[in-house]
Every structure is written in C-alpha cells, then in structure tokens.
Design a protein around this motif. Structure first.
Motif, PDB file in Angstrom:
ATOM      1  N   ASN A 168       0.852  -1.182   0.000  1.00  0.00           N
ATOM      2  CA  ASN A 168       0.000   0.000   0.000  1.00  0.00           C
ATOM      3  C   ASN A 168       0.886   1.228   0.000  1.00  0.00           C
ATOM      4  O   ASN A 168       2.109   1.134  -0.128  1.00  0.00           O
ATOM      5  N   LYS A 169       0.278   2.340   0.158  1.00  0.00           N
ATOM      6  CA  LYS A 169       1.033   3.587   0.050  1.00  0.00           C
ATOM      7  C   LYS A 169       2.205   3.651   1.003  1.00  0.00           C
ATOM      8  O   LYS A 169       3.225   4.255   0.721  1.00  0.00           O
ATOM      9  N   LYS A 170       2.005   3.017   2.153  1.00  0.00           N
ATOM     10  CA  LYS A 170       3.043   3.144   3.171  1.00  0.00           C
ATOM     11  C   LYS A 170       4.196   2.171   2.948  1.00  0.00           C
ATOM     12  O   LYS A 170       5.233   2.280   3.580  1.00  0.00           O
ATOM     13  N   SER A 171       3.980   1.204   2.085  1.00  0.00           N
ATOM     14  CA  SER A 171       5.014   0.186   1.910  1.00  0.00           C
ATOM     15  C   SER A 171       6.313   0.818   1.430  1.00  0.00           C
ATOM     16  O   SER A 171       6.308   1.768   0.661  1.00  0.00           O
ATOM     17  N   GLU A 172       7.395   0.219   1.885  1.00  0.00           N
ATOM     18  CA  GLU A 172       8.694   0.762   1.528  1.00  0.00           C
ATOM     19  C   GLU A 172       8.992   0.500   0.057  1.00  0.00           C
ATOM     20  O   GLU A 172       9.453   1.359  -0.667  1.00  0.00           O
ATOM     21  N   THR A 173       8.721  -0.714  -0.353  1.00  0.00           N
ATOM     22  CA  THR A 173       8.967  -1.046  -1.749  1.00  0.00           C
ATOM     23  C   THR A 173       7.657  -0.946  -2.516  1.00  0.00           C
ATOM     24  O   THR A 173       6.608  -1.347  -2.025  1.00  0.00           O
ATOM     25  N   GLN A 174       7.743  -0.409  -3.670  1.00  0.00           N
ATOM     26  CA  GLN A 174       6.573  -0.225  -4.510  1.00  0.00           C
ATOM     27  C   GLN A 174       6.744  -0.988  -5.810  1.00  0.00           C
ATOM     28  O   GLN A 174       7.847  -1.406  -6.152  1.00  0.00           O
ATOM     29  N   ILE A 175       5.638  -1.113  -6.490  1.00  0.00           N
ATOM     30  CA  ILE A 175       5.719  -1.733  -7.803  1.00  0.00           C
ATOM     31  C   ILE A 175       6.390  -0.747  -8.752  1.00  0.00           C
ATOM     32  O   ILE A 175       6.025   0.425  -8.789  1.00  0.00           O
ATOM     33  N   GLU A 176       7.389  -1.233  -9.459  1.00  0.00           N
ATOM     34  CA  GLU A 176       8.100  -0.370 -10.394  1.00  0.00           C
ATOM     35  C   GLU A 176       7.774  -0.812 -11.804  1.00  0.00           C
ATOM     36  O   GLU A 176       7.398  -1.960 -12.025  1.00  0.00           O
ATOM     37  N   ASN A 177       7.917   0.109 -12.719  1.00  0.00           N
ATOM     38  CA  ASN A 177       7.537  -0.208 -14.092  1.00  0.00           C
ATOM     39  C   ASN A 177       8.682   0.001 -15.055  1.00  0.00           C
ATOM     40  O   ASN A 177       9.435   0.955 -14.935  1.00  0.00           O
ATOM     41  N   ILE A 178       8.810  -0.922 -15.977  1.00  0.00           N
ATOM     42  CA  ILE A 178       9.717  -0.708 -17.097  1.00  0.00           C
ATOM     43  C   ILE A 178       8.839  -0.744 -18.321  1.00  0.00           C
ATOM     44  O   ILE A 178       8.255  -1.781 -18.634  1.00  0.00           O
ATOM     45  N   LYS A 179       8.760   0.339 -18.993  1.00  0.00           N
ATOM     46  CA  LYS A 179       7.926   0.400 -20.193  1.00  0.00           C
ATOM     47  C   LYS A 179       6.538  -0.150 -19.914  1.00  0.00           C
ATOM     48  O   LYS A 179       6.000  -0.944 -20.682  1.00  0.00           O
ATOM     49  N   GLY A 180       5.984   0.236 -18.808  1.00  0.00           N
ATOM     50  CA  GLY A 180       4.622  -0.177 -18.497  1.00  0.00           C
ATOM     51  C   GLY A 180       4.502  -1.599 -17.983  1.00  0.00           C
ATOM     52  O   GLY A 180       3.422  -2.049 -17.632  1.00  0.00           O
ATOM     53  N   ILE A 181       5.632  -2.322 -17.957  1.00  0.00           N
ATOM     54  CA  ILE A 181       5.572  -3.681 -17.427  1.00  0.00           C
ATOM     55  C   ILE A 181       6.003  -3.632 -15.968  1.00  0.00           C
ATOM     56  O   ILE A 181       7.085  -3.139 -15.655  1.00  0.00           O
ATOM     57  N   PRO A 182       5.136  -4.089 -15.086  1.00  0.00           N
ATOM     58  CA  PRO A 182       5.434  -3.931 -13.669  1.00  0.00           C
ATOM     59  C   PRO A 182       6.459  -4.949 -13.135  1.00  0.00           C
ATOM     60  O   PRO A 182       6.522  -6.078 -13.599  1.00  0.00           O
ATOM     61  N   PHE A 183       7.228  -4.494 -12.192  1.00  0.00           N
ATOM     62  CA  PHE A 183       8.171  -5.359 -11.480  1.00  0.00           C
ATOM     63  C   PHE A 183       8.114  -5.025 -10.010  1.00  0.00           C
ATOM     64  O   PHE A 183       7.668  -3.954  -9.623  1.00  0.00           O
ATOM     65  N   PHE A 184       8.584  -5.941  -9.227  1.00  0.00           N
ATOM     66  CA  PHE A 184       8.606  -5.691  -7.795  1.00  0.00           C
ATOM     67  C   PHE A 184       9.908  -6.209  -7.229  1.00  0.00           C
ATOM     68  O   PHE A 184      10.392  -7.259  -7.633  1.00  0.00           O
ATOM     69  N   ARG A 185      10.451  -5.431  -6.326  1.00  0.00           N
ATOM     70  CA  ARG A 185      11.696  -5.870  -5.715  1.00  0.00           C
ATOM     71  C   ARG A 185      11.365  -6.659  -4.464  1.00  0.00           C
ATOM     72  O   ARG A 185      10.977  -6.100  -3.447  1.00  0.00           O
ATOM     73  N   LEU A 186      11.466  -7.946  -4.586  1.00  0.00           N
ATOM     74  CA  LEU A 186      11.151  -8.809  -3.455  1.00  0.00           C
ATOM     75  C   LEU A 186      12.483  -9.175  -2.821  1.00  0.00           C
ATOM     76  O   LEU A 186      13.273  -9.906  -3.411  1.00  0.00           O
ATOM     77  N   ARG A 187      12.680  -8.644  -1.627  1.00  0.00           N
ATOM     78  CA  ARG A 187      14.001  -8.786  -1.015  1.00  0.00           C
ATOM     79  C   ARG A 187      15.062  -8.411  -2.038  1.00  0.00           C
ATOM     80  O   ARG A 187      15.034  -7.328  -2.584  1.00  0.00           O
ATOM     81  N   GLU A 188      15.934  -9.285  -2.405  1.00  0.00           N
ATOM     82  CA  GLU A 188      17.018  -8.844  -3.284  1.00  0.00           C
ATOM     83  C   GLU A 188      16.716  -9.108  -4.758  1.00  0.00           C
ATOM     84  O   GLU A 188      17.554  -8.899  -5.612  1.00  0.00           O
TER      85      GLU A 188
END
Lengths: 162, 972
Positions: B527-547
C-alpha cells in the motif's frame, strides 16, 4: 430463489430429428423469431441466474453458472445468431441442454409452449436462409402464419468453439 | 481365492481389453512407436505378474508373445497381419486360461508348446515371411490355432459364464474360419497374400464389432458378475462374483468412481443448503428450528467428511503385494532381501493410488533385481549379506512423498553412458559435460535397462520410462539419487488428490478466482506506506522482493477484465509510469467508487502480489484482494472453454458461485517467460543450485553494437534520472539519489551524457553504496542460459552470449564497479595475473556465499571461465550436498555467513570422515587481514582471495586446481 420449471427430461438416445421421428419441440422466441428445440434435448428451463463471467472466453459465452452442483456454461444465443443485444430490461430465460456430457444453458428471449409438429410441414433449410442461421438450423416447420426454425443444438455449440 | 489372484484377474482383464484395441490399431499403424511400447508394456506387466503368482502357463505364453513384441518395438520385425494374428492367438489363449482361473482359482492343465513354437519361430526368424519364402516343406507349423485343452477351457467357460465367453468364442470362430487352412493351401495363396491379409483384417474388425456390440449385452441378462468384469474398471471384485463356494471378501466393495463423484456433488449441495438455513437461523433469535438445525449441521459435516474419505485410501493398500514379490524374487534370484515399509497409513486419493501402484511395483522390483547384489558380492563389498529395500511414505506440504531406497550397488554410470551412446540419446561430448546425476537421469528414457541379462523379472528396458510417464500424468515428479556402491533412492512426489485442491481465493476487478495453493510461494501486501513499490519498465510492472526483481503480471490486464477498480500504487512511483497508470488515474477520477465496495475493502489503495512459482520461474500476480484458502473440488472446464490456457478448471464455492481456477503454468506461459521451466525434471531446490540453470537477464542497449545484458538479480532498482540533475564532481558524473550522491557510470566509460531529458539507469547496491549504470534503453527481461560463446577482449564485458538468437554482450558489472570505485569491494590488490587457464574446462566448483549479489555476479563469471558451478547460499546446504555424495573439484566459500561461517565450514569439510577432505578450498572475503588469513590457513583454506578481484580469483582457481592435481599425481 430461482424459478425452475422442469419441462421434461428424457434419455432416449435413439432419438433423431432429421428423419422426422420426433415431433415435439419446445418453442422459444429470439428477436421475434420462433425457434424450436427438440423437447427430448431439453434438460431444464431456468429463469434469471447469477452467472460468473469467464474472462477471455468467446463473446457468445456469457459465463458459467451453478445448476444444482453442476457447472453449466451459459451461451448467449442472440450472439450466436448475430443478433443485436436485446433492448430494454427483460427477465432472462434460458433452456438447459446437454451436449457431449456437458450442460449448456442457452440464454434466449422467451420460452413458449411445447408444440406437436406434423412431419408434412417440415422442410429443409431454404437456400436463401442467412448462412449463419443455416449452419445451426436443422430445417423449418411451416405453421399458420409463422415459421418454426429448428435449432441444431450440437452445431450451435460447435459454432461458438470455432 | 487368493486376494492377489483376484486382483490380478481384474487387472489382467482390463489390460487384455486394452490390448485388443491397441493391436488392431497397431496393425493399421505399424510404425506407431507409442502404441508399440504401450502394447509391449501391457504384455510385460501380465507376464511379470504371472511370474510372481506362480502361473507358469500364462507366464510362458505371455513371455513368448512379449518376445515378438520386443522385436516389433525394436523395429527389426515388420508388423504384418500374420504376426498380429499370432499375438491375438496368444491373447486368446491367455483369456482362456484366465477364464478357467476365475472359475476354479487354478490354472488349467494344458499344453501350449505348439503355440509357443509358432511364437518362437517368428521370434527367431524361422517363419515363412522371414526365412525368405520358405518352401512348402518348411512351412510354418499347422496354423490350427486352438489346441484341445484351450478349446475345452473355452467350452467350459462358455458353459458357465455365458455372454462373455461366447464373445471370445465367436471371435475365435471368425479367426478359425480364416486361419484353419492346411499349409499347402496357404502356400497356394501366396500370390494373393495381400488380399488374404486384408480379408483377415476385415474379418477381425467384424469380430471386434461383434464383440463391442455384444459386450454390453450380458448385463440385462442378469448374469452373475463374471461376464461384466470385462467392462473396464467398473468390474466388481471377482471374489464377490464367484458364488457361494469361494471365500467372499466382504469388507470392501468396488464402487464406480462416478457414483462417488455424484455423491460428492450432492453432499456439496446439501452443505450449501445447510449454510443457507444456518444463515436464516442467525437472523432469528429463539427459533424452534435451532435444535434440529444444529443436529443437521453436524450430520452434514460428518457426511461430507465421510464422502471425502471414500476417495482416500492408505498407501499401504498399494504395497500389500510387495512383500510377496520381494520374497519370491529373493528366492528366484538367490538374494537376501529385507523389505521395510514405513508410513503405510498415509492416505491418498484412490485415483492417485491406482496410478502409482504399477510404477511402485516396478520400482521395488527394480531395486531388488538390479539394485541389491548377491550375498557374496555384498560380503565382498563389506556390506551385510542381507540387502534392504525401504519404502517410506509421508506427507509434505500438500504432497505425498514416497521413497524407495535400497542399499545395493547403485547405478553404474559407465554402463548408462554406454547405453546412452548405443541408443544415440546423447553424444560422447555431451556426456562428458554432464554430472553423474544428469547421466543417471537417462534411466528414465525408454529402452534403457542396465541389467546385463534379460531376465524374467526385468531388464527389457520397460520400466523407468513408464514409471516416469505415469507419475507425471498425475502431476507428480520423480527424483533419483544414487551413489555407486552405496545404493539408490527414488523419491516420488505426488499430489494428495486430483479432485480436491487447496486454493487461494483472490479477486481482481470484482471477479474472484482460485489459485492452487501449491504454486503460491508467498503473499505480499503493498500500500502507500510500503517501503517497496511496484516499479515499471515500459509499463511492465516489477517488484523488488528482497534482493530479487520479480516480474509481475496484473490479473486484471491478463484476463482483460474491465478495470472497474484497480489501483496501482501512486505513492511516489520511482519511475514515471506510462500509459497504464495514467489511464487508471483518469478512470478513477471518472468512476465513483461504489461505496459498498470500498466498505468491503478497507485497504482500498493496496495491492496484493501473489508470488507464484512454476518450476524455477518465480513471478508475481497482482490482485486486488485476497480471501481465504479453500479446499475446492476441481471440475474440468467446458469443452468450448478448453482453449483458454489461463484456467485449469472451475469450481463451485461454498456460497454456490462458480469461479475459475487459474492455471499458474498457463499464466507463466502467457507472460512468455517460462518456456522450458520444466517442473517435472527436478525439484525446485535442485534447480536453483544447478549451474546449468537459466538466469534471468535484463537486456538493454547502451552505446554501440549488440544489445547488452546483466543478470537481473543483481540489479537493485531501475530508475529514470532527469539529466538536469546530474552533477559533475571529482571527475565523474553523480546524481543525488535517496539523499546520497550516486556515481553514474556507463558501459564503455566514454559516454557523454546529454543535459536534457530522462535517461534510464540501472542501480546496483551493496551495503549502503549505490552505483548507477547509464543505459540508452531497457529492452526486455528474458531467461537464458549464460553460455558465453566468445571471450571478450573488452575488460568491461564477460563476453557475448546468444540470447534469443541474438548476440548479446554480457556486461561484467563487477569490473565496472571496481573500476569506478576501488573501494567498492574493499579490494586493494589490483594486479592482474596471467591469462586465464584453459585447463579449467569442466571442473566442478561449489560456491558458497550468503550474498545474492556475489552469487549472481560470480556464477556467470566462473561459468564463463569454463567451470561448472554449483551455487549455494548456506554452508549447511553445502554439507548436506556432501552427505548426498556430490563431489567437487574445488570449493569457494565466503567467510562471513549466517548460521555457519566460512571457518567453521572449512573445519567441517576438513574432518577425517569427510569425503571432501582433500577438495581444495578458496576463501573469499572482504577482510583480507593477515590474522584472518592465518586463521583461514589453520582451518584448511588453501587460498585466500579478496572480494572482488576477478583476475585474481580466476588465477587462484586454476593455480589451486593445478597444484592439487600435481599433488594427487605425486601421491599416485
């Protein structure tokens, strides 16, 4: 609860409409046109049902519903017949048929009576019939002031598949 | 009657029914290999079982018929109608004998030598067709197919059983009418031989037709059951059918699964109705119905459980005949074998049980026959004379694990290699590069039996391929570990049940879906408070799960659900999110969120990521909500919906609504990233550590030439920087990033940054340091083997790899980072040593390091240098591998690791009883102080290398390996 009217359930495998041995049809109306489904193929007639949409499915498939613990695929017959969606708000009716061990619920406009048809009134599909319709019709019966188009249920379901 | 025989009869009747059909098909498609193997297998099973039950006549006939089929299968005998007829004849004989066996529990007396002679003639190539048109004198033996005893038997069964026996007699009569020609007539018919064959075939088809028509007939005749037994699987137990004079097994009934299925459906309905009633009851205080309803509640619960139970059976049921098989085998082979069984009570679905019964029997038989040595051999090898086969079954996370373990001689890798070469399954070169374990996997291929002799028990190459096929059919996997001289262990992992799975119910855009729990690794709430957010590369989402960067797929997008209410994170998205995000924002503005819906969903602005694993491929599915885990009954999807790969089935939930079950494999496939991720081959754990594993690569363009790649897992973040914010200080470009200055580098070091616009940057982090690699464009993320083709002259590149058929430069991030910042790896020694040693090829290296960054960095580097690398994150895992008997040429270990540090690890490796005692070890550390080095030498490290100096490391490795080889040579 749902209004459920059981019309008639029969399991006669020898039944074959093409040779005119069957005469009883459940009449349904779609877009003002009268259609007939051989009565022996009809498992059930249902009123409004809650249908779960199936994502990515062909447009003619409305979704799936639970009919007494069996999963039934709901088919929008209007779409199969390339008709426009029905205007206004109506109570949805559907006829449940079994095909290849699976149940399908054909969503139609209205359900009419069961009619007893005479073989002499039967005719093959007129050559000029819409090709889409021709493909899913077994033939027609001439009635007083009306034409009854007999639905070929297996072909109707196949037509969605392709 | 003996339970075993009763079961055998039922099974055999089923098999024979299948054989009839298959043989007819075979005649039409003589080149169908699958069909051939199938037929061969069935015959083999019949033969094998007969052997154990002491049914010599059946065994003999089956054995000789199998011989011919073996030649069919090997392709050195053409499938012609005459031979098929002969096989049919043998089948009829088998049926006749079985008919009597059913009646009396005894094999009838009789002589099959004539038939066997005919079979052997074909097998040994003495018959007319093969002997090159033999003369009349050497014509095949009289083709009268039914000698007296069998005819009698048939007669007997006809009298007593009616319908069924009559069928086969009719069939026989049809054959006879064609076959019963005196030899001279056959000779005369030589010219129009084809016609005869066709005629025969036609006749036979007719016969089949007659049979098929006739088969359902016995039922209405109110015949007692034996006749009905032919009807596959629905057969009642023969004991029940056998009538008064035989012992009747009353404790169990064979019930058609359909009946149970129906029962289950009805119970589900009952449960729903009960739930509705209880719901009504809750709204009414003080109802006179409450008492009875409570009782109904309990009864229904019990009923539900009971019906579920009808499908479950203890695995011991599948094992019941094993002790006898082992006993007979040990007598037959003169071995001493002890069978231990653990966990017989472990229950699993009947359907699954049926499927694994045969594979299990096969494997136990294999263990006893091939695995356990003769007492003398065992004694010579210093083992106790009695060999042990251990069967063990237990639950593990929704799966049942069945282990078959023997302490025999293990698999002979050299023999497997020979066989593999002989069968052309791999080239010598390929074998050279395979680990022992990979070579052992070849036993799962068809036609690869390592038994030196073909015995009645095994050794025809039927077996492990079938076992594997059957197990995979039910969604299971099989794994093999074997140490030559010590024994082998097979573990089968199978789902508890095929019908009921535990599933996570999720929601996307107001629609609910079920995801099989087995594929779900974890859930992440953002959610908004989460430290890590969903990131996008060219509209394709990624997430940094731990490392790790986790590729994501949004269920709403994937299933093209109408975006009724989807909320991608808007809290300071690190990269400007393109179309998708803004579109959603627009929509959010336009559509008022239904108040009821928002009430249902207090965490409105949150997303859930369902981390899913398929084989080794890990990805995340973005959903709006996560509900409970439910046990669901999987129902197949309708035929017309089968084409949609995203669904593996559908189900009815407790509230009566229908929902679709997502197929994680289908989703992975649809995202186009999981090709080749074969979950059946190896367990995920093994795959994760294997050097040959595919690596996720981030492809990008930077500078001139080919696209470039870095291992995705070492990339910490993907950023887009505004070039206006770039500052130039102390000779390099810097940018303020998260409150610190981050140096920017580029691949060729000379790139001039513009002063306007945005530039994508790959951010690498280690501890509190970050560094940005400026690139032109981020292209894609792909999975590929890092298989470096050309060694690069450019120090900044590891080399070029073929990724998706394009030459791609794999960037040596370590080098770039080091160049940029001498302190990056706390490295002070920068003197390059000589060139890489090419003799390193094929050496196996174990790399233990807790930091994923280094693991991901070093592994491609070492592979590039020609080593085979196994990467582990924990010294304890390494020790476990040692126990499993893995061997390595060299071990590289980090020093600072949780749980067990490098020093302790080295001590353990260097202990007396360790089989790694003499494996050279290289320590890898950032603290290269003299004290540490001294301690390292004491505990047994051969060399000490500072993190991270690629030249130094490679040089040290080849030096150490060479030294070690010299030492060993010297010792030898």
């Amino acid at each position: 609860m749902n209004q459920t009217t059981t019309v008639e359930v029969a399991n006669d495998d020898d039944y074959d409409v093409e040779y005119g041995t069957a005469k009883e049809f459940l009449t349904i109306t779609i877009g003002g046109q009268l259609f007939g489904i051989p009565v022996l193929q009809v498992e059930d007639v249902l009123g409004e049902q809650s249908v779960t949409e199936v994502p990515l499915s062909p447009p003619a498939i409305s979704g799936s519903l639970n009919l007494r613990g069996r999963i039934v695929t709901a088919i929008n017959v209007r779409k199969c017949l390339h008709l426009e969606p029905r205007e206004g708000k109506h109570k949805q009716m559907s006829v449940v048929v079994e095909q290849g061990g699976e149940l399908y619920s054909l969503i139609i406009d209205e359900v009419g009576d069961v009619l007893n048809m005479n073989n002499k009134d039967f005719e093959n599909n007129p050559a000029t019939l819409d090709p889409v319709w021709k493909n899913i019709s077994l033939g027609i019966y001439k009635m007083d002031g009306q034409i009854l188009v007999i639905l070929d249920v297996p072909k109707l379901i196949d037509s969605i598949h392709n | 009657m003996d339970d075993l025989i009763a079961e055998f009869l039922t099974e055999t009747n089923e098999s024979l029914g299948a054989l009839d059909v298959d043989l007819v098909n075979l005649e039409q498609n003589p080149n169908d290999k699958d069909l051939l193997s199938n037929i061969f297998r069935l015959m083999h099973t019949i033969k094998g079982t007969c052997g154990f039950l002491g049914l010599p006549r059946l065994e003999k006939v089956a054995h000789h018929a199998e011989n011919i089929m073996g030649r069919f299968r090997d392709g050195d005998l053409e499938v012609i109608p005459d031979y098929v007829t002969l096989i049919f004849e043998s089948l009829d004989r088998i049926k006749d004998i079985i008919a009597v066996l059913e009646e009396t529990g005894q094999e009838p007396e009789g002589d099959d030598s004539e038939l066997i002679e005919k079979l052997d003639a074909v097998y040994e190539g003495r018959d007319a067709h093969q002997a090159g048109g033999a003369t009349n004198g050497a014509a095949p033996p009289a083709p009268e197919p039914t000698p007296e005893p069998a005819a009698e038997a048939a007669q007997e069964s006809k009298d007593s059983e009616g319908g069924d026996a009559q069928d086969s007699d009719e069939l026989q009569a049809l054959f006879d009418s064609v076959e019963a020609l005196p030899p001279d007539q056959i000779a005369n018919l030589k010219m129009p031989h084809e016609m005869t064959a066709e005629e025969r075939e036609a006749k036979r088809k007719e016969g089949e037709a007659v049979k098929q028509e006739a088969e359902p007939a016995p039922a209405p005749k109110a015949e007692p059951a034996p006749a009905a037994k032919k009807e596959e699987s629905k057969a009642p137990p023969p004991a029940a059918a056998a009538g008064g004079d035989k012992p009747v097994v009353a404790q169990s009934l064979r019930v058609n699964v359909d009946v149970l299925e129906n029962l289950m459906t009805m119970v589900s309905e009952l449960v729903l109705t009960r739930n509705q009633l209880l719901q009504i009851l809750r709204t009414q205080k003080e109802s006179e119905f409450s008492g009875p309803l409570q009782r109904l509640n309990h009864v229904v619960s019990d009923l539900q459980e009971g019906v579920m139970k009808t499908r479950m059976q203890p695995v011991g049921n599948a094992w019941s005949k094993l002790p006898r098989i082992i006993r007979d085998l040990s007598l037959e082979l003169g071995k001493k074998i002890n069978l231990e069984m653990h966990g017989q009570d472990t229950e699993l679905d009947r359907q699954v049980l049926d499927m694994i019964k045969d594979p299990l029997t096969h494997m136990v038989r294999n263990s006893a026959d091939h695995g356990i040595e003769l007492p003398a051999e065992r004694a010579a090898a210093g083992k106790s004379e009695t060999g042990t086969v251990i069967l063990n079954a237990y639950h593990e996370g929704g799966h049942i694990i069945i282990e078959i373990k023997d302490d025999g001689k293990g698999l002979n890798t050299d023999r497997i290699k020979e066989k593999v070469l002989a069968n052309g399954l791999a080239t010598e070169e390929e074998l050279e590069n395979m680990s022992t374990q990979q070579i052992q996997q070849f036993i799962f291929n068809a036609g690869l039996s390592t038994a030196e002799k073909v015995t009645a028990v095994s050794g025809r190459g039927v077996g492990m391929d079938v076992v594997r096929t059957n197990i995979e059919k039910i969604g299971g996997s099989i794994e093999l570990r074997s140490t030559e001289g010590k024994g082998s262990t097979f573990s089968i992992k199978i789902p508890l049940t095929l019908a009921i799975v535990s599933a996570l119910i999720v929601e996307a855009s107001g629609e609910r879906f079920a995801i099989p729990q087995l594929a779900v690794k974890e859930l992440v709430l953002i959610n908004k408070k989460s430290e890590t957010q969903i990131e996008n590369i060219k509209g394709i989402p990624f997430f940094r799960l731990r490392e790790q960067l986790l590729p994501l797929v949004s269920l709403t997008d994937l299933l093209k659900l109408e975006s009724k209410k989807i909320d991608l994170p808007k809290a300071e998205p690190p990269v400007e999110i393109e179309s998708q995000e803004s579109a959603n924002e627009d929509e959010d503005a336009a559509i008022q969120v239904d108040p009821e819906q928002s009430q249902n969903n207090p965490e409105e602005n949150s997303d859930y990521i369902v981390v899913t694993q398929i084989g080794s491929y890990l990805f995340g599915i973005i959903v709006d909500r996560v509900f409970d885990t439910e046990e669901i009954v999987v129902k197949p999807v309708s035929k017309i919906l089968k084409d949609i790969e995203m669904f593996s089935g559908n189900t009815i939930l407790g509230d009566g609504s229908v929902i679709m079950i997502l197929d994680p494999a289908g989703i992975a496939k649809a995202t186009g990233k999981a090709e080749g991720a074969d979950s059946s081959d190896q367990t995920a754990e093994q795959e994760a550590v294997r050097g040959e594993e595919k690596t996720s690569l981030l492809l990008f363009r930077a500078g001139e030439g080919a696209p470039k790649a870095v291992p995705l897992s070492i990339v910490a973040r993907l950023e887009e920087i505004d070039l206006k914010t770039v500052e130039y200080s102390s000779g390099q470009n810097m940018v303020q990033y998260r409150g610190k200055l981050m140096p920017l580098i580029s691949v060729n070091g000379t790139k001039q940054l513009g002063s306007e616009g945005n530039q994508p940057v790959l951010v690498f982090s280690e501890h509190d340091k970050s560094m940005g690699l400026v690139v032109d464009e981020i292209v894609d993320i792909t999975e590929a083997h890092i298989d470096v083709q050309v060694h690069s002259k450019d120090a900044g590149l590891i080399g070029s790899a073929i990724i998706e058929e394009n030459a791609t430069d794999v960037v040596d991030i370590g080098y770039l980072l080091k160049k940029q910042d001498q302190n990056w790896f706390k490295n002070h020694d920068d003197t390059p040593f000589g060139d890489e040693d090419t003799s390193s090829a094929g050496k196996k290296i174990l790399l233990v390091d807790d930091s994923p960054f280094f693991r991901n960095m070093l592994s491609p580097l070492l592979k590039m240098a020609g080593y085979k690398v196994t990467v582990l994150d924990n010294a304890l895992h390494a020790l476990r591998m040692r126990e499993k008997g893995e061997s390595f040429d060299l071990i590289i270990s980090d020093i600072e690791m949780p749980e067990m540090d490098g020093f302790e690890f080295a001590e353990k490796v260097r202990t007396e009883e360790s089989n790694w005692q003499n494996v050279p070890m290289v320590a890898l550390t950032s603290h290269d102080t003299p004290e540490d080095m001294a301690r390292g030498n004491v505990v047994g490290f051969n060399k000490y290398v500072a993190k991270f100096d690629r030249d130094m490391l490679l040089d040290t490795l080849s030096q150490t390996l060479n030294e070690n080889a010299n030492v060993n040579d010297g010792a030898a």
